[in-house]
Design a protein around this motif. Structure first.
Motif, PDB file in Angstrom:
ATOM      1  N   ILE A  13       2.622   1.811  10.252  1.00 48.36           N
ATOM      2  CA  ILE A  13       2.110   0.454  10.488  1.00 48.36           C
ATOM      3  C   ILE A  13       3.163  -0.585  10.115  1.00 48.36           C
ATOM      4  O   ILE A  13       3.372  -1.564  10.840  1.00 48.36           O
ATOM      5  N   VAL A  14       3.837  -0.369   8.978  1.00 48.71           N
ATOM      6  CA  VAL A  14       4.891  -1.302   8.562  1.00 48.71           C
ATOM      7  C   VAL A  14       5.982  -1.368   9.626  1.00 48.71           C
ATOM      8  O   VAL A  14       6.424  -2.456  10.018  1.00 48.71           O
ATOM      9  N   PHE A  15       6.399  -0.208  10.096  1.00 52.60           N
ATOM     10  CA  PHE A  15       7.463  -0.162  11.109  1.00 52.60           C
ATOM     11  C   PHE A  15       7.028  -0.885  12.382  1.00 52.60           C
ATOM     12  O   PHE A  15       7.748  -1.749  12.901  1.00 52.60           O
ATOM     13  N   ASP A  16       5.841  -0.533  12.894  1.00 50.61           N
ATOM     14  CA  ASP A  16       5.364  -1.135  14.143  1.00 50.61           C
ATOM     15  C   ASP A  16       5.179  -2.647  14.002  1.00 50.61           C
ATOM     16  O   ASP A  16       5.470  -3.410  14.935  1.00 50.61           O
ATOM     17  N   THR A  17       4.695  -3.073  12.838  1.00 47.74           N
ATOM     18  CA  THR A  17       4.465  -4.507  12.630  1.00 47.74           C
ATOM     19  C   THR A  17       5.781  -5.270  12.571  1.00 47.74           C
ATOM     20  O   THR A  17       5.904  -6.370  13.126  1.00 47.74           O
ATOM     21  N   ARG A  77       0.835  -1.213   0.000  1.00 48.05           N
ATOM     22  CA  ARG A  77       0.000   0.000   0.000  1.00 48.05           C
ATOM     23  C   ARG A  77       0.868   1.260   0.000  1.00 48.05           C
ATOM     24  O   ARG A  77       0.568   2.236  -0.698  1.00 48.05           O
ATOM     25  N   SER A  78       1.951   1.229   0.765  1.00 50.43           N
ATOM     26  CA  SER A  78       2.819   2.409   0.827  1.00 50.43           C
ATOM     27  C   SER A  78       3.492   2.672  -0.520  1.00 50.43           C
ATOM     28  O   SER A  78       3.684   3.832  -0.913  1.00 50.43           O
ATOM     29  N   GLU A  79       3.834   1.596  -1.251  1.00 46.36           N
ATOM     30  CA  GLU A  79       4.423   1.771  -2.585  1.00 46.36           C
ATOM     31  C   GLU A  79       3.426   2.437  -3.530  1.00 46.36           C
ATOM     32  O   GLU A  79       3.779   3.339  -4.303  1.00 46.36           O
ATOM     33  N   LEU A 123       2.242   8.137   5.288  1.00 45.50           N
ATOM     34  CA  LEU A 123       2.925   8.128   6.584  1.00 45.50           C
ATOM     35  C   LEU A 123       2.264   7.142   7.550  1.00 45.50           C
ATOM     36  O   LEU A 123       2.951   6.464   8.328  1.00 45.50           O
ATOM     37  N   GLU A 124       0.945   7.051   7.495  1.00 44.43           N
ATOM     38  CA  GLU A 124       0.233   6.092   8.345  1.00 44.43           C
ATOM     39  C   GLU A 124       0.637   4.656   7.993  1.00 44.43           C
ATOM     40  O   GLU A 124       0.884   3.829   8.880  1.00 44.43           O
ATOM     41  N   SER A 125       0.701   4.375   6.694  1.00 42.78           N
ATOM     42  CA  SER A 125       1.092   3.028   6.263  1.00 42.78           C
ATOM     43  C   SER A 125       2.523   2.708   6.672  1.00 42.78           C
ATOM     44  O   SER A 125       2.826   1.588   7.114  1.00 42.78           O
ATOM     45  N   ASP A 128      -0.375  15.449  -3.233  1.00 45.53           N
ATOM     46  CA  ASP A 128      -1.601  15.635  -2.448  1.00 45.53           C
ATOM     47  C   ASP A 128      -1.323  15.362  -0.968  1.00 45.53           C
ATOM     48  O   ASP A 128      -0.763  14.325  -0.609  1.00 45.53           O
ATOM     49  N   GLU A 129      -1.739  16.288  -0.092  1.00 48.00           N
ATOM     50  CA  GLU A 129      -1.459  16.165   1.337  1.00 48.00           C
ATOM     51  C   GLU A 129      -2.203  14.986   1.971  1.00 48.00           C
ATOM     52  O   GLU A 129      -1.714  14.368   2.916  1.00 48.00           O
ATOM     53  N   ALA A 130      -3.395  14.700   1.459  1.00 48.96           N
ATOM     54  CA  ALA A 130      -4.155  13.564   1.991  1.00 48.96           C
ATOM     55  C   ALA A 130      -3.417  12.256   1.719  1.00 48.96           C
ATOM     56  O   ALA A 130      -3.361  11.353   2.574  1.00 48.96           O
ATOM     57  N   LEU A 131      -2.831  12.160   0.524  1.00 50.21           N
ATOM     58  CA  LEU A 131      -2.046  10.968   0.187  1.00 50.21           C
ATOM     59  C   LEU A 131      -0.793  10.878   1.057  1.00 50.21           C
ATOM     60  O   LEU A 131      -0.390   9.788   1.474  1.00 50.21           O
ATOM     61  N   LYS A 132      -0.195  12.030   1.317  1.00 48.00           N
ATOM     62  CA  LYS A 132       0.989  12.061   2.179  1.00 48.00           C
ATOM     63  C   LYS A 132       0.652  11.523   3.565  1.00 48.00           C
ATOM     64  O   LYS A 132       1.410  10.727   4.142  1.00 48.00           O
ATOM     65  N   LYS A 133      -0.498  11.944   4.089  1.00 47.43           N
ATOM     66  CA  LYS A 133      -0.926  11.483   5.415  1.00 47.43           C
ATOM     67  C   LYS A 133      -1.148   9.967   5.411  1.00 47.43           C
ATOM     68  O   LYS A 133      -0.715   9.263   6.332  1.00 47.43           O
TER      69      LYS A 133
END
Length: 263
Positions: free
Chosen positions: A210-214, A184-186, A205-207, A197-202
């Motif tokens: 999640i990848v990092f935490d997982t 998804r991040s790719e 960053l969320e994805s 787009d700032e919404a896409l940026k947000k």
């Protein structure tokens, strides 16, 4: 319940016909026999009990289908190897017609294997990595050669994940979560580069979070597993050291023919 007993009959019949010692089908047969015994011994007739039995039976059925599918693929792959050996022999004898026929048979088998290969992968992607479908569709149109290479790599990844699912369901769930959000991040990164787009940026960053935490969770899970293994090793060593005299005496008796003992 009738459907469940049909499943039982299929598995038991197959286990008697095809199984060897320690064969996975034999293990399924044993599980079915245990389940049948529990049914005969149980006085429960509640809806929950029927649901539990049905779920266990259906899980056994899925496992059996997987085993038989793998066995069928292995048989086809062995047949391809045998045909290739025959081709070499026929080429030495310069039997061109026979060589053409054998190569035609190989192509048919390989087509069947590839079809099963793609079908199984599509099913896995649909269930666990739906984001990947978009990437594959685009890649198939833009670069068919790279698409085939990606499919081969994904199939290997899928087999590793399926093995992980059987051996460690918790780690499997984490691995799939990490993979999904990596994909998804790719996708989001590609779209953000084009639009800013700032919404896409947000979302990106969320994805990434999640990848990092997982991945951290996966490493912690692995660390806990290693700690348990280390503790078990320490306990075994402690027992051996504590029983050194007894172990040596038993080994002595074994070596001198006085007793049988596993060193």
């Amino acid at each position: 319940m009738f459907r469940i007993f049909l499943i039982f009959a299929l598995i038991l019949t197959t286990s008697f016909v095809f199984c060897d010692d320690d064969d996975p089908i034999e293990e399924l047969g044993d599980e079915v026999r245990e389940l049948l015994e529990s049914i005969e011994e149980s006085d429960e007739v509640s809806e929950n009990w029927h649901k539990e039995v049905r779920e266990r039976a259906e899980e056994i059925q899925r496992n059996l289908q997987e085993i038989l599918r793998d066995a069928f693929r292995e048989r086809l792959e062995d047949e391809v190897e045998e045909l290739q050996e025959r081709i070499e022999e026929e080429e030495e004898e310069e039997n061109e017609e026979e060589v053409r026929e054998l190569r035609g048979r190989i192509k048919k088998i390989q087509a069947a294997l590839e079809g099963d290969h793609h079908k199984k992968l599509r099913s896995f992607i649909k269930e666990y990595l739906p984001e990947m479908a978009t990437i594959l569709q685009r890649l198939q149109k833009e670069n068919p050669e790279e698409f085939e290479e990606t499919i081969d790599n994904l199939y290997e990844d899928m087999e590793e994940l399926e093995e992980l699912k059987r051996e460690n369901p918790d780690m499997f769930a984490l691995a799939v979560r990490a993979q999904r959000h990596s994909i998804r991040s790719e996708i989001l990164a590609d779209r953000y580069r084009e639009t800013k787009d700032e919404a896409l940026k947000k979302q990106l960053l969320e994805s990434l979070n999640i990848v990092f935490d997982t991945k951290i969770a996966m490493q912690k899970h692995e660390m806990q597993h290693l700690v348990r293994e280390l503790q078990e090793l320490k306990e075994r060593l402690t027992r051996k050291v504590t029983n050194k005299g007894k172990i040596i005496q038993q080994r002595f008796e074994e070596m001198t023919g006085q007793t049988d003992f596993d060193w």
